[in-house]
Design a protein around this motif. Structure first.
Motif, PDB file in Angstrom:
ATOM      1  N   ARG A 147     102.946   5.119 107.619  1.00  0.00           N
ATOM      2  CA  ARG A 147     102.278   4.776 108.872  1.00  0.00           C
ATOM      3  C   ARG A 147     100.966   4.063 108.559  1.00  0.00           C
ATOM      4  NH1 ARG A 147     100.986   8.090 114.437  1.00  0.00           N
ATOM      5  NH2 ARG A 147      98.987   7.092 114.896  1.00  0.00           N
ATOM      6  N   LEU A 148     100.768   2.926 109.251  1.00  0.00           N
ATOM      7  CA  LEU A 148      99.535   2.163 109.106  1.00  0.00           C
ATOM      8  C   LEU A 148      98.762   2.229 110.419  1.00  0.00           C
ATOM      9  CD1 LEU A 148     100.796  -1.081 107.297  1.00  0.00           C
ATOM     10  CD2 LEU A 148      99.957   1.044 106.275  1.00  0.00           C
ATOM     11  N   ASP A 149      97.536   2.726 110.363  1.00  0.00           N
ATOM     12  CA  ASP A 149      96.648   2.756 111.527  1.00  0.00           C
ATOM     13  C   ASP A 149      95.540   1.742 111.326  1.00  0.00           C
ATOM     14  OD1 ASP A 149      97.089   5.302 113.480  1.00  0.00           O
ATOM     15  OD2 ASP A 149      97.757   5.760 111.443  1.00  0.00           O
ATOM     16  N   LEU A 150      95.387   0.826 112.285  1.00  0.00           N
ATOM     17  CA  LEU A 150      94.305  -0.147 112.227  1.00  0.00           C
ATOM     18  C   LEU A 150      93.116   0.442 112.991  1.00  0.00           C
ATOM     19  CD1 LEU A 150      93.600  -2.940 111.154  1.00  0.00           C
ATOM     20  CD2 LEU A 150      94.415  -3.917 113.310  1.00  0.00           C
ATOM     21  N   ILE A 151      92.072   0.780 112.266  1.00  0.00           N
ATOM     22  CA  ILE A 151      90.905   1.432 112.851  1.00  0.00           C
ATOM     23  C   ILE A 151      89.778   0.403 112.964  1.00  0.00           C
ATOM     24  CG2 ILE A 151      89.232   3.294 112.592  1.00  0.00           C
ATOM     25  CD1 ILE A 151      91.377   4.752 110.914  1.00  0.00           C
ATOM     26  N   CYS A 152      89.341   0.147 114.188  1.00  0.00           N
ATOM     27  CA  CYS A 152      88.373  -0.928 114.441  1.00  0.00           C
ATOM     28  C   CYS A 152      87.178  -0.407 115.231  1.00  0.00           C
ATOM     29  CB  CYS A 152      89.026  -2.070 115.227  1.00  0.00           C
ATOM     30  SG  CYS A 152      90.465  -2.811 114.429  1.00  0.00           S
ATOM     31  N   THR A 153      86.050  -1.039 115.010  1.00  0.00           N
ATOM     32  CA  THR A 153      84.847  -0.772 115.799  1.00  0.00           C
ATOM     33  C   THR A 153      84.327  -2.095 116.350  1.00  0.00           C
ATOM     34  OG1 THR A 153      83.433  -0.950 113.829  1.00  0.00           O
ATOM     35  CG2 THR A 153      84.203   1.252 114.442  1.00  0.00           C
ATOM     36  N   ASP A 154      83.817  -2.047 117.584  1.00  0.00           N
ATOM     37  CA  ASP A 154      83.244  -3.227 118.228  1.00  0.00           C
ATOM     38  C   ASP A 154      81.919  -2.807 118.845  1.00  0.00           C
ATOM     39  OD1 ASP A 154      82.908  -5.771 119.230  1.00  0.00           O
ATOM     40  OD2 ASP A 154      84.099  -5.403 121.026  1.00  0.00           O
ATOM     41  N   GLU A 155      80.821  -3.201 118.246  1.00  0.00           N
ATOM     42  CA  GLU A 155      79.510  -2.696 118.650  1.00  0.00           C
ATOM     43  C   GLU A 155      79.040  -3.196 119.998  1.00  0.00           C
ATOM     44  OE1 GLU A 155      76.026  -5.178 116.730  1.00  0.00           O
ATOM     45  OE2 GLU A 155      77.390  -4.514 115.147  1.00  0.00           O
ATOM     46  N   ASP A 156      79.602  -4.293 120.495  1.00  0.00           N
ATOM     47  CA  ASP A 156      79.147  -4.810 121.790  1.00  0.00           C
ATOM     48  C   ASP A 156      80.267  -4.872 122.818  1.00  0.00           C
ATOM     49  OD1 ASP A 156      80.585  -6.854 120.665  1.00  0.00           O
ATOM     50  OD2 ASP A 156      79.154  -8.427 121.138  1.00  0.00           O
ATOM     51  N   GLY A 157      81.259  -4.042 122.658  1.00  0.00           N
ATOM     52  CA  GLY A 157      82.361  -4.034 123.613  1.00  0.00           C
ATOM     53  C   GLY A 157      83.426  -3.036 123.211  1.00  0.00           C
ATOM     54  N   LYS A 158      84.677  -3.387 123.444  1.00  0.00           N
ATOM     55  CA  LYS A 158      85.784  -2.504 123.091  1.00  0.00           C
ATOM     56  C   LYS A 158      86.970  -3.335 122.632  1.00  0.00           C
ATOM     57  CE  LYS A 158      87.376  -2.296 127.911  1.00  0.00           C
ATOM     58  NZ  LYS A 158      87.651  -1.401 129.060  1.00  0.00           N
ATOM     59  N   MET A 159      87.910  -2.678 121.984  1.00  0.00           N
ATOM     60  CA  MET A 159      89.105  -3.358 121.495  1.00  0.00           C
ATOM     61  C   MET A 159      90.089  -3.569 122.645  1.00  0.00           C
ATOM     62  SD  MET A 159      88.111  -3.797 118.497  1.00  0.00           S
ATOM     63  CE  MET A 159      89.588  -4.689 117.975  1.00  0.00           C
ATOM     64  N   ALA A 160      90.713  -4.742 122.629  1.00  0.00           N
ATOM     65  CA  ALA A 160      91.682  -5.074 123.675  1.00  0.00           C
ATOM     66  C   ALA A 160      93.120  -4.955 123.171  1.00  0.00           C
ATOM     67  CB  ALA A 160      91.437  -6.481 124.207  1.00  0.00           C
ATOM     68  N   LYS A 161      93.353  -5.359 121.918  1.00  0.00           N
ATOM     69  CA  LYS A 161      94.703  -5.291 121.359  1.00  0.00           C
ATOM     70  C   LYS A 161      94.627  -5.425 119.848  1.00  0.00           C
ATOM     71  CE  LYS A 161      95.598 -10.259 121.915  1.00  0.00           C
ATOM     72  NZ  LYS A 161      96.510 -11.290 122.471  1.00  0.00           N
ATOM     73  N   TYR A 162      95.802  -5.287 119.211  1.00  0.00           N
ATOM     74  CA  TYR A 162      95.897  -5.372 117.752  1.00  0.00           C
ATOM     75  C   TYR A 162      97.047  -6.309 117.395  1.00  0.00           C
ATOM     76  CZ  TYR A 162      93.039  -1.226 118.295  1.00  0.00           C
ATOM     77  OH  TYR A 162      92.047  -0.353 118.663  1.00  0.00           O
ATOM     78  N   GLU A 163      96.838  -7.081 116.351  1.00  0.00           N
ATOM     79  CA  GLU A 163      97.841  -8.078 115.957  1.00  0.00           C
ATOM     80  C   GLU A 163      98.428  -7.696 114.607  1.00  0.00           C
ATOM     81  OE1 GLU A 163      97.280 -12.541 116.424  1.00  0.00           O
ATOM     82  OE2 GLU A 163      97.235 -12.324 114.238  1.00  0.00           O
ATOM     83  N   TYR A 177      98.915   1.026 115.672  1.00  0.00           N
ATOM     84  CA  TYR A 177      99.579   1.510 114.454  1.00  0.00           C
ATOM     85  C   TYR A 177     101.029   1.038 114.412  1.00  0.00           C
ATOM     86  CZ  TYR A 177     101.745   5.041 117.454  1.00  0.00           C
ATOM     87  OH  TYR A 177     102.456   5.670 118.447  1.00  0.00           O
ATOM     88  N   ILE A 178     101.571   0.972 113.210  1.00  0.00           N
ATOM     89  CA  ILE A 178     102.985   0.652 113.010  1.00  0.00           C
ATOM     90  C   ILE A 178     103.546   1.552 111.911  1.00  0.00           C
ATOM     91  CG2 ILE A 178     102.725  -1.759 113.726  1.00  0.00           C
ATOM     92  CD1 ILE A 178     102.945  -2.498 110.716  1.00  0.00           C
ATOM     93  N   TYR A 179     104.880   1.567 111.806  1.00  0.00           N
ATOM     94  CA  TYR A 179     105.548   2.282 110.732  1.00  0.00           C
ATOM     95  C   TYR A 179     106.236   1.276 109.811  1.00  0.00           C
ATOM     96  CZ  TYR A 179     104.842   6.568 113.412  1.00  0.00           C
ATOM     97  OH  TYR A 179     104.283   7.620 114.086  1.00  0.00           O
ATOM     98  N   VAL A 180     106.189   1.545 108.512  1.00  0.00           N
ATOM     99  CA  VAL A 180     106.840   0.697 107.514  1.00  0.00           C
ATOM    100  C   VAL A 180     107.938   1.501 106.849  1.00  0.00           C
ATOM    101  CG1 VAL A 180     106.536  -0.651 105.406  1.00  0.00           C
ATOM    102  CG2 VAL A 180     104.694  -0.569 107.111  1.00  0.00           C
ATOM    103  N   SER A 181     109.132   0.940 106.809  1.00  0.00           N
ATOM    104  CA  SER A 181     110.255   1.635 106.188  1.00  0.00           C
ATOM    105  C   SER A 181     110.092   1.684 104.663  1.00  0.00           C
ATOM    106  CB  SER A 181     111.562   0.916 106.535  1.00  0.00           C
ATOM    107  OG  SER A 181     112.638   1.458 105.808  1.00  0.00           O
ATOM    108  N   LYS A 182     110.466   2.806 104.096  1.00  0.00           N
ATOM    109  CA  LYS A 182     110.425   2.957 102.635  1.00  0.00           C
ATOM    110  C   LYS A 182     111.826   2.906 102.034  1.00  0.00           C
ATOM    111  CE  LYS A 182     107.366   6.006 101.097  1.00  0.00           C
ATOM    112  NZ  LYS A 182     106.616   7.275 100.968  1.00  0.00           N
ATOM    113  N   SER A 183     112.740   2.254 102.777  1.00  0.00           N
ATOM    114  CA  SER A 183     114.115   2.126 102.287  1.00  0.00           C
ATOM    115  C   SER A 183     114.154   1.283 101.026  1.00  0.00           C
ATOM    116  CB  SER A 183     115.013   1.489 103.353  1.00  0.00           C
ATOM    117  OG  SER A 183     115.009   2.263 104.535  1.00  0.00           O
ATOM    118  N   THR A 184     115.066   1.616 100.138  1.00  0.00           N
ATOM    119  CA  THR A 184     115.201   0.879  98.881  1.00  0.00           C
ATOM    120  C   THR A 184     115.530  -0.588  99.143  1.00  0.00           C
ATOM    121  OG1 THR A 184     115.977   2.881  97.768  1.00  0.00           O
ATOM    122  CG2 THR A 184     116.425   0.782  96.676  1.00  0.00           C
ATOM    123  N   GLY A 185     114.808  -1.484  98.475  1.00  0.00           N
ATOM    124  CA  GLY A 185     115.022  -2.917  98.630  1.00  0.00           C
ATOM    125  C   GLY A 185     114.201  -3.565  99.722  1.00  0.00           C
ATOM    126  N   TYR A 186     113.503  -2.732 100.502  1.00  0.00           N
ATOM    127  CA  TYR A 186     112.687  -3.313 101.587  1.00  0.00           C
ATOM    128  C   TYR A 186     111.342  -3.771 101.038  1.00  0.00           C
ATOM    129  CZ  TYR A 186     110.034  -3.860 105.904  1.00  0.00           C
ATOM    130  OH  TYR A 186     109.265  -4.365 106.913  1.00  0.00           O
TER     131      TYR A 186
END
Length: 211
Positions: A147-163, A177-186
């Motif tokens: 699992r990957l979590d993108l943790i962001c701070t915005d000192e003069d506003g707020k986060m709208a979305k993640y790419e 956040y997203i999940y990455v498969s750990k399947s063999t060959g991926y």
């Protein structure tokens, strides 16, 4: 009895005369003095709305003239809007300007009324520079996935979305956040960044995974 309607366009005293003729051909001139006062000045001001309360770039400004005209029968006919001396098209009673950058800008409205009264109104719009958000990635390992979590701070506003760019394609998913498969060959190259409420992008974070 007969009536005649006419317009008085300027303040002052006018001598109004009329010639009255009967069916026998008799005529008589009658006159009367009519005094008219100068109409009060229009009580108008620019009423703005902004795309964000902190006045950060890029700013969208929506404005119109608010108030009342001096004469009860007069109305606003046209308004031409200028931002920093440049005419904003199209000319309309309301204006919308997008993408206003940091700095102090002047918004001017040139109003022409139905009675051909022309007045100008100005206001300053101070726009602050937008501070880009800063992000980092937190990895959480599980047996079959990562699992990957993108943790962001915005000192003069707020986060709208993640790419999330996965193997060269931007995902339609905009969550944090997203999940990455750990399947063999991926394998995957993931580039992540955040977007704040002014549309500014954060730093990009690139991760490579092969299983």
């Amino acid at each position: 009895m007969c009536h005649y309607i006419f317009n008085v366009t300027e303040a002052g005293t006018e001598n109004v005369q009329a010639t009255v003729t009967d069916n026998r051909g008799n005529a008589k001139v009658v006159s009367s003095y009519i005094g008219t006062n100068q109409a009060p000045e229009p009580q108008l001001s620019i009423e703005p709305r902004y795309s964000n309360t902190m006045m950060r770039e890029p700013l969208t400004v929506i404005a119109n003239l608010s108030g009342k005209m001096g004469h009860p029968l007069d109305r606003i006919n046209t308004v031409s809007w200028y931002l920093d001396g440049k005419l904003v098209e199209p000319t309309n009673l309301r204006v919308m300007v997008s993408g206003v950058e940091a700095g102090v800008h002047k918004l001017k409205a040139v109003m022409t009324s139905v009675f051909n009264i022309q007045r100008e109104y100005e206001m300053e719009i101070p726009v602050a520079k937008n501070v880009e958000p800063k992000c980092n990635v937190k990895e959480s390992n599980y047996s079959n996935i990562l699992r990957l979590d993108l943790i962001c701070t915005d000192e003069d506003g707020k986060m709208a979305k993640y790419e999330w760019n996965i193997n060269g394609e931007v995902s339609p998913y905009i969550g944090s956040y997203i999940y990455v498969s750990k399947s063999t060959g991926y394998s995957a190259v993931i580039i992540a960044r955040g977007v704040d409420d002014s549309g500014a992008y954060s730093n990009s974070i690139e991760k490579h995974y092969t299983y």
